[in-house]
Design a protein around this motif. Structure first.
Motif, PDB file in Angstrom:
ATOM      1  N   UNK A 133       1.304 -25.043  17.873  1.00  0.00           N
ATOM      2  CA  UNK A 133       1.147 -26.163  18.807  1.00  0.00           C
ATOM      3  C   UNK A 133       0.254 -25.726  19.945  1.00  0.00           C
ATOM      4  N   UNK A 134      -0.648 -26.620  20.338  1.00  0.00           N
ATOM      5  CA  UNK A 134      -1.505 -26.351  21.493  1.00  0.00           C
ATOM      6  C   UNK A 134      -1.444 -27.557  22.415  1.00  0.00           C
ATOM      7  N   UNK A 135      -1.340 -27.294  23.714  1.00  0.00           N
ATOM      8  CA  UNK A 135      -1.287 -28.352  24.713  1.00  0.00           C
ATOM      9  C   UNK A 135      -2.610 -28.329  25.490  1.00  0.00           C
ATOM     10  N   UNK A 136      -3.265 -29.486  25.523  1.00  0.00           N
ATOM     11  CA  UNK A 136      -4.555 -29.614  26.197  1.00  0.00           C
ATOM     12  C   UNK A 136      -4.399 -30.600  27.354  1.00  0.00           C
ATOM     13  N   UNK A 137      -4.719 -30.167  28.582  1.00  0.00           N
ATOM     14  CA  UNK A 137      -4.664 -31.111  29.704  1.00  0.00           C
ATOM     15  C   UNK A 137      -5.650 -32.263  29.457  1.00  0.00           C
ATOM     16  N   UNK A 138      -5.193 -33.484  29.641  1.00  0.00           N
ATOM     17  CA  UNK A 138      -6.006 -34.675  29.353  1.00  0.00           C
ATOM     18  C   UNK A 138      -7.318 -34.673  30.129  1.00  0.00           C
ATOM     19  N   UNK A 139      -7.304 -34.194  31.395  1.00  0.00           N
ATOM     20  CA  UNK A 139      -8.534 -34.219  32.190  1.00  0.00           C
ATOM     21  C   UNK A 139      -9.585 -33.235  31.673  1.00  0.00           C
ATOM     22  N   UNK A 140      -9.184 -32.333  30.783  1.00  0.00           N
ATOM     23  CA  UNK A 140     -10.146 -31.366  30.207  1.00  0.00           C
ATOM     24  C   UNK A 140     -10.745 -31.850  28.889  1.00  0.00           C
ATOM     25  N   UNK A 141     -10.314 -33.025  28.409  1.00  0.00           N
ATOM     26  CA  UNK A 141     -10.841 -33.570  27.156  1.00  0.00           C
ATOM     27  C   UNK A 141     -12.215 -34.194  27.411  1.00  0.00           C
ATOM     28  N   UNK A 142     -13.252 -33.608  26.797  1.00  0.00           N
ATOM     29  CA  UNK A 142     -14.618 -34.135  26.930  1.00  0.00           C
ATOM     30  C   UNK A 142     -14.823 -35.282  25.950  1.00  0.00           C
ATOM     31  N   UNK A 143     -14.350 -35.094  24.716  1.00  0.00           N
ATOM     32  CA  UNK A 143     -14.432 -36.148  23.709  1.00  0.00           C
ATOM     33  C   UNK A 143     -13.338 -35.940  22.676  1.00  0.00           C
ATOM     34  N   UNK A 144     -12.949 -37.031  22.043  1.00  0.00           N
ATOM     35  CA  UNK A 144     -11.930 -36.968  21.008  1.00  0.00           C
ATOM     36  C   UNK A 144     -12.202 -38.064  19.989  1.00  0.00           C
ATOM     37  N   UNK A 145     -11.830 -37.791  18.746  1.00  0.00           N
ATOM     38  CA  UNK A 145     -12.022 -38.775  17.688  1.00  0.00           C
ATOM     39  C   UNK A 145     -11.014 -38.527  16.586  1.00  0.00           C
ATOM     40  N   UNK A 146     -10.791 -39.551  15.774  1.00  0.00           N
ATOM     41  CA  UNK A 146      -9.987 -39.348  14.581  1.00  0.00           C
ATOM     42  C   UNK A 146     -10.773 -38.431  13.660  1.00  0.00           C
ATOM     43  N   UNK A 147     -10.077 -37.592  12.912  1.00  0.00           N
ATOM     44  CA  UNK A 147     -10.744 -36.668  11.999  1.00  0.00           C
ATOM     45  C   UNK A 147     -10.383 -37.015  10.565  1.00  0.00           C
ATOM     46  N   UNK A 148     -11.368 -37.018   9.707  1.00  0.00           N
ATOM     47  CA  UNK A 148     -11.131 -37.277   8.295  1.00  0.00           C
ATOM     48  C   UNK A 148     -10.894 -35.923   7.622  1.00  0.00           C
ATOM     49  N   UNK A 149      -9.773 -35.807   6.919  1.00  0.00           N
ATOM     50  CA  UNK A 149      -9.471 -34.552   6.229  1.00  0.00           C
ATOM     51  C   UNK A 149      -9.451 -34.784   4.727  1.00  0.00           C
ATOM     52  N   UNK A 150      -9.864 -33.782   4.015  1.00  0.00           N
ATOM     53  CA  UNK A 150      -9.905 -33.879   2.542  1.00  0.00           C
ATOM     54  C   UNK A 150      -8.956 -32.880   1.926  1.00  0.00           C
TER      55      UNK A 150
END
Length: 156
Positions: free
Chosen positions: A139-156
């Motif tokens: 598990x990793x916790x990322x502070x929201x204000x440090x998020x530059x970009x985010x997107x759904x990821x397609x996994x195969x």
């Protein structure tokens, strides 16, 4: 201070997508080569089709012609955000809980700036991801204000 093109277009587009029971996901105004593109991304719970894009494009185009808020010549493109939909607003993160996401941060966290994993939680201040590295889960916790970009990821 004058409003940005994307803000003006958002104000024009929002009532149109609301009326059609669609969601305004994102707006981009970008120059590619010598041409300017105004891209409007829409979606709905059931997905969207070419007819939805056409309806929004037609109505928005009429308003843009009437109000003429953009100085440059541009191409209007209304489409779906696709499988790798960007997560822009807090509600996008809420809806993505349980799904695979890819996140880039403004600065390194534990020496990394790129994260991919299952979104476990979002509380408005922190994003919690479950990363699988080979056979280990972490598990990793990322502070929201440090998020530059985010997107759904397609996994195969």
């Amino acid at each position: 201070m004058s409003k940005k093109v994307t803000e003006i277009v958002a104000e024009l587009a929002q009532p149109i997508v609301d009326e059609l029971n669609l969601e305004l996901v994102d707006i981009e105004y970008v120059k590619e080569g010598k041409d300017w593109f105004l891209r409007v991304f829409i979606d709905s719970e059931d997905g969207i089709d070419i007819e939805d894009c056409g309806n929004v494009s037609e109505k928005l185009s009429e308003l843009l012609d009437e109000q003429d808020p953009i100085d440059n010549l541009y191409f209007l493109d209304v489409s779906s955000p696709g499988a790798e939909r960007p997560l822009k607003k807090e509600k996008d993160f809420q809806k993505a809980i349980g799904k695979q996401v890819a996140i880039k941060t403004y600065e390194p966290i534990n020496g990394e700036k790129m994260f991919e994993g299952q979104l476990l939680n979002f509380d408005g201040a922190e994003v919690t991801l479950l990363q699988t590295i080979k056979t280990r889960k972490k598990e990793i916790v990322i502070p929201y204000e440090k998020v530059a970009s985010a997107r759904l990821a397609v996994t195969f």
